[in-house]
Scaffold this motif. Structure first.
Motif, PDB file in Angstrom:
ATOM      1  N   SER A  83       0.837  -1.208   0.000  1.00  0.00           N
ATOM      2  CA  SER A  83       0.000   0.000   0.000  1.00  0.00           C
ATOM      3  C   SER A  83       0.866   1.250   0.000  1.00  0.00           C
ATOM      4  CB  SER A  83      -0.917   0.026   1.218  1.00  0.00           C
ATOM      5  OG  SER A  83      -1.813  -1.039   1.183  1.00  0.00           O
ATOM      6  N   ASP A  84       1.907   1.245   0.835  1.00  0.00           N
ATOM      7  CA  ASP A  84       2.810   2.396   0.883  1.00  0.00           C
ATOM      8  C   ASP A  84       3.511   2.611  -0.453  1.00  0.00           C
ATOM      9  OD1 ASP A  84       2.122   2.836   3.517  1.00  0.00           O
ATOM     10  OD2 ASP A  84       3.882   1.802   4.330  1.00  0.00           O
ATOM     11  N   HIS A  85       3.973   1.520  -1.052  1.00  0.00           N
ATOM     12  CA  HIS A  85       4.655   1.627  -2.344  1.00  0.00           C
ATOM     13  C   HIS A  85       3.707   2.170  -3.422  1.00  0.00           C
ATOM     14  CE1 HIS A  85       7.307   0.698  -5.682  1.00  0.00           C
ATOM     15  NE2 HIS A  85       6.297   0.038  -6.249  1.00  0.00           N
ATOM     16  N   TRP A  99      -5.900  -6.455  -2.611  1.00  0.00           N
ATOM     17  CA  TRP A  99      -7.174  -6.427  -1.897  1.00  0.00           C
ATOM     18  C   TRP A  99      -7.909  -7.758  -2.038  1.00  0.00           C
ATOM     19  CZ3 TRP A  99      -8.718  -3.897   1.993  1.00  0.00           C
ATOM     20  CH2 TRP A  99     -10.058  -3.963   2.382  1.00  0.00           C
ATOM     21  N   GLU A 100      -7.823  -8.376  -3.191  1.00  0.00           N
ATOM     22  CA  GLU A 100      -8.422  -9.700  -3.369  1.00  0.00           C
ATOM     23  C   GLU A 100      -7.795 -10.707  -2.405  1.00  0.00           C
ATOM     24  OE1 GLU A 100     -11.042 -10.721  -5.185  1.00  0.00           O
ATOM     25  OE2 GLU A 100     -11.337  -8.613  -5.674  1.00  0.00           O
ATOM     26  N   MET A 110      -4.096  -3.129   9.402  1.00  0.00           N
ATOM     27  CA  MET A 110      -4.132  -2.017  10.336  1.00  0.00           C
ATOM     28  C   MET A 110      -4.907  -0.851   9.715  1.00  0.00           C
ATOM     29  SD  MET A 110      -0.237  -2.028  11.798  1.00  0.00           S
ATOM     30  CE  MET A 110       0.458  -1.719  10.176  1.00  0.00           C
ATOM     31  N   GLU A 111      -5.366   0.035  10.565  1.00  0.00           N
ATOM     32  CA  GLU A 111      -6.141   1.190  10.114  1.00  0.00           C
ATOM     33  C   GLU A 111      -5.339   2.039   9.129  1.00  0.00           C
ATOM     34  OE1 GLU A 111      -8.120   5.149  12.102  1.00  0.00           O
ATOM     35  OE2 GLU A 111      -7.942   3.342  13.323  1.00  0.00           O
ATOM     36  N   ARG A 112      -4.058   2.198   9.403  1.00  0.00           N
ATOM     37  CA  ARG A 112      -3.199   2.996   8.520  1.00  0.00           C
ATOM     38  C   ARG A 112      -3.132   2.378   7.126  1.00  0.00           C
ATOM     39  NH1 ARG A 112       1.828   2.828   6.678  1.00  0.00           N
ATOM     40  NH2 ARG A 112       2.354   0.944   7.788  1.00  0.00           N
ATOM     41  N   THR A 113      -3.051   1.066   7.073  1.00  0.00           N
ATOM     42  CA  THR A 113      -3.000   0.373   5.782  1.00  0.00           C
ATOM     43  C   THR A 113      -4.296   0.559   5.019  1.00  0.00           C
ATOM     44  OG1 THR A 113      -1.514  -1.272   6.741  1.00  0.00           O
ATOM     45  CG2 THR A 113      -2.600  -1.859   4.685  1.00  0.00           C
ATOM     46  N   LEU A 114      -5.417   0.471   5.726  1.00  0.00           N
ATOM     47  CA  LEU A 114      -6.710   0.658   5.064  1.00  0.00           C
ATOM     48  C   LEU A 114      -6.852   2.067   4.509  1.00  0.00           C
ATOM     49  CD1 LEU A 114      -9.088  -1.258   7.472  1.00  0.00           C
ATOM     50  CD2 LEU A 114      -8.359  -1.943   5.188  1.00  0.00           C
ATOM     51  N   LEU A 118      -7.264   3.071   0.583  1.00  0.00           N
ATOM     52  CA  LEU A 118      -8.380   3.875   0.072  1.00  0.00           C
ATOM     53  C   LEU A 118      -7.883   5.100  -0.680  1.00  0.00           C
ATOM     54  CD1 LEU A 118     -10.905   3.709   3.028  1.00  0.00           C
ATOM     55  CD2 LEU A 118     -11.156   2.701   0.756  1.00  0.00           C
ATOM     56  N   TYR A 119      -6.830   5.723  -0.166  1.00  0.00           N
ATOM     57  CA  TYR A 119      -6.255   6.880  -0.850  1.00  0.00           C
ATOM     58  C   TYR A 119      -5.749   6.482  -2.232  1.00  0.00           C
ATOM     59  CZ  TYR A 119      -2.631  10.115  -2.294  1.00  0.00           C
ATOM     60  OH  TYR A 119      -1.846  10.954  -3.037  1.00  0.00           O
ATOM     61  N   VAL A 120      -4.993   5.399  -2.299  1.00  0.00           N
ATOM     62  CA  VAL A 120      -4.416   4.966  -3.572  1.00  0.00           C
ATOM     63  C   VAL A 120      -5.518   4.587  -4.557  1.00  0.00           C
ATOM     64  CG1 VAL A 120      -2.962   3.223  -4.669  1.00  0.00           C
ATOM     65  CG2 VAL A 120      -2.247   4.259  -2.523  1.00  0.00           C
ATOM     66  N   LEU A 121      -6.525   3.878  -4.080  1.00  0.00           N
ATOM     67  CA  LEU A 121      -7.613   3.486  -4.978  1.00  0.00           C
ATOM     68  C   LEU A 121      -8.409   4.695  -5.442  1.00  0.00           C
ATOM     69  CD1 LEU A 121      -8.714   0.212  -3.202  1.00  0.00           C
ATOM     70  CD2 LEU A 121      -7.459   0.428  -5.353  1.00  0.00           C
ATOM     71  N   SER A 122      -8.465   5.740  -4.627  1.00  0.00           N
ATOM     72  CA  SER A 122      -9.159   6.956  -5.065  1.00  0.00           C
ATOM     73  C   SER A 122      -8.383   7.655  -6.175  1.00  0.00           C
ATOM     74  CB  SER A 122      -9.382   7.909  -3.891  1.00  0.00           C
ATOM     75  OG  SER A 122      -8.163   8.501  -3.483  1.00  0.00           O
TER      76      SER A 122
END
Length: 138
Positions: A83-85, A99-100, A110-114, A118-122
């Protein structure tokens, strides 16, 4: 379907079953085991429906893949790095696969990962709307 089929047994049912099947010294010895079952049942009752279902999914996944709980935790950490990458590179495509795998393996990120996911998918949503706007102008 019957919702009660998926609920853990109540504390009263555990006590009744234990008392019916045990007698004398066996009852004293296994009362400690029964108490552990009751504590486990209480802990499961405190979990939300989603947490219970994710735990069931995780257990099925670990059994099917012959992985261990530490492997599963490592995969959850690797998902955070993915997610960070993806956020750093503004490339959401790997996260679709990630996500699959979260859903398949019953991971609880973790909440941070979620929020990062969400940011990246947006970001991808914004690209899709830009493409549709350009198509409308042509």
């Amino acid at each position: 379907w019957d919702v009660y089929e998926y609920l853990p047994p109540s504390t009263d049912q555990l006590h009744q079953t234990r008392n019916e099947t045990l007698n004398g010294n066996e009852q004293n010895k296994s009362s400690r085991i029964g108490n552990k079952e009751i504590e486990k049942s209480k802990k499961e009752n405190k979990m939300s429906y989603t947490e219970r279902k994710l735990r069931e999914r995780r257990d099925m996944y670990l059994e099917a893949t012959n992985l261990t709980a530490p492997h599963h935790r490592l995969a959850t950490v690797l998902l955070a790095h993915l997610s960070d990458h993806c956020a750093k590179t503004s490339n959401p495509l790997p996260l679709y696969v990630g996500w699959e795998k979260v859903l398949e393996a019953g991971m609880m990120p973790m909440e941070r990962t979620l929020s990062t996911s969400l940011y990246v998918l947006s970001l991808d949503e914004g690209k899709e709307s830009d493409r549709s706007d350009k198509g409308d102008r042509d």
